[in-house]
Write a protein that holds these residues in place. Structure first.
Motif, PDB file in Angstrom:
ATOM      1  N   GLN A   1       0.706   5.341   0.988  1.00  0.00           N
ATOM      2  CA  GLN A   1      -0.069   6.322   1.727  1.00  0.00           C
ATOM      3  C   GLN A   1       0.554   7.697   1.561  1.00  0.00           C
ATOM      4  O   GLN A   1       1.689   7.927   1.967  1.00  0.00           O
TER       5      GLN A   1
ATOM      6  N   GLY B   1      -5.756   8.009   3.297  1.00  0.00           N
ATOM      7  CA  GLY B   1      -5.761   6.594   3.591  1.00  0.00           C
ATOM      8  C   GLY B   1      -4.854   5.836   2.634  1.00  0.00           C
ATOM      9  O   GLY B   1      -4.590   6.297   1.521  1.00  0.00           O
ATOM     10  N   PRO B   2      -4.342   4.687   3.031  1.00  0.00           N
ATOM     11  CA  PRO B   2      -3.486   3.878   2.148  1.00  0.00           C
ATOM     12  C   PRO B   2      -4.255   3.376   0.933  1.00  0.00           C
ATOM     13  O   PRO B   2      -5.455   3.104   1.015  1.00  0.00           O
TER      14      PRO B   2
ATOM     15  N   PHE C   1       0.167  -5.408   9.194  1.00  0.00           N
ATOM     16  CA  PHE C   1       0.977  -4.480   8.429  1.00  0.00           C
ATOM     17  C   PHE C   1       2.380  -4.335   9.006  1.00  0.00           C
ATOM     18  O   PHE C   1       2.584  -4.431  10.229  1.00  0.00           O
ATOM     19  N   GLY C   2       3.334  -4.085   8.109  1.00  0.00           N
ATOM     20  CA  GLY C   2       4.639  -3.640   8.546  1.00  0.00           C
ATOM     21  C   GLY C   2       4.548  -2.212   9.052  1.00  0.00           C
ATOM     22  O   GLY C   2       3.511  -1.567   8.925  1.00  0.00           O
TER      23      GLY C   2
ATOM     24  N   TYR D   1       0.834  -1.193   0.000  1.00  0.00           N
ATOM     25  CA  TYR D   1       0.000   0.000   0.000  1.00  0.00           C
ATOM     26  C   TYR D   1       0.872   1.248   0.000  1.00  0.00           C
ATOM     27  O   TYR D   1       1.947   1.268   0.598  1.00  0.00           O
TER      28      TYR D   1
ATOM     29  N   PHE E   1       3.569   0.592   2.817  1.00  0.00           N
ATOM     30  CA  PHE E   1       3.343  -0.468   3.793  1.00  0.00           C
ATOM     31  C   PHE E   1       3.223  -1.814   3.090  1.00  0.00           C
ATOM     32  O   PHE E   1       2.521  -1.932   2.077  1.00  0.00           O
TER      33      PHE E   1
ATOM     34  N   LEU F   1      -3.958   0.468  -2.289  1.00  0.00           N
ATOM     35  CA  LEU F   1      -3.265  -0.695  -2.822  1.00  0.00           C
ATOM     36  C   LEU F   1      -2.577  -0.334  -4.136  1.00  0.00           C
ATOM     37  O   LEU F   1      -3.192   0.257  -5.022  1.00  0.00           O
TER      38      LEU F   1
END
Lengths: 110, 112
Positions: B38, B43-44, B102-103, B36, B89, B46
């Motif tokens: 951001q 918002g993130p 998530f990382g 993702y 992310f 894809l």
């Protein structure tokens, strides 16, 4: 337009007050999620719901509550029991796997 | 449950150079690996994903590679542009229909 709508975008509250963040989606997705984002912490899962009238706790559910009375709506209440509520809150929905995020709500507790 | 480690936390590249971000995961049952992007205050979104039956996937200037044996996957951005500057992310599910983990994110800065 199809998508996820979060409101309000910015919210200020006094310490000790409950606050409810709104999340609505018109994508007809079954699953909905709430994540919290803090600087350097990534996204952490608060609650999720895979079907109406059912929801599960995520990794950091303490001090939060949710409801899922309609497929389109998944509101999050930040209660006074949440010790550090100031954060950026992200709602997402999913048909299966891929997440679609809203634009987020930034909550600041004074 | 799943644990996702992401490196580096910050990355600066010159415009036109390539950028690589790496993630490792812990659960061998994980089968879906999205990335993702951001942008500030949003918002993130894809940008690319890969499933466990594929080793590499490309979409114009971005690609994702997956090594299931080593349990890591990477995002590659070629010919970087200033508009690639954002936080990226990676994520992985435990398995099946479980929520994504998530990382901690990588802040990419592309210097013109």
């Amino acid at each position: 337009d199809g998508g996820i709508t979060q409101s309000p975008k910015y919210l200020f509250r006094k310490e000790g007050q409950n606050v409810t963040l709104s999340c609505e989606q018109n994508l007809n997705h079954d699953a909905m999620y709430w994540y919290r984002q803090d600087p350097g912490q990534g996204l952490r899962l608060i609650y999720y719901s895979q079907i109406v009238n059912d929801f599960q706790k995520g990794d950091i559910a303490e001090g939060y509550s949710v409801s899922r009375e309609k497929k389109e709506s998944f509101p999050l209440t930040v209660t006074s029991a949440q010790k550090n509520p100031t954060a950026f809150y992200l709602c997402a929905s999913s048909p299966a796997g891929e997440l679609f995020f809203g634009e987020g709500s930034r909550l600041t507790v004074l | 449950g799943e644990n996702v480690e992401q490196h580096p936390s910050t990355l600066s590249v010159q415009e036109g150079d390539s950028a690589v971000i790496k993630c490792t995961y812990s659960d061998s049952a994980s089968n879906y690996f999205p990335w993702y992007k951001q942008e500030l205050g949003k918002g993130p979104q894809l940008i690319i994903d890969i499933r466990s039956n594929v080793g590499e996937k490309k979409d114009q200037r971005i690609a994702v590679t997956l090594n299931k044996t080593a349990k890591h996957f990477s995002l590659h951005i070629t010919e970087t542009q200033p508009e690639d500057s954002a936080v990226y992310f990676c994520a992985a599910p435990f398995s099946g229909n479980t929520p994504l983990v998530f990382g901690k994110g990588t802040r990419l800065s592309v210097i013109a």
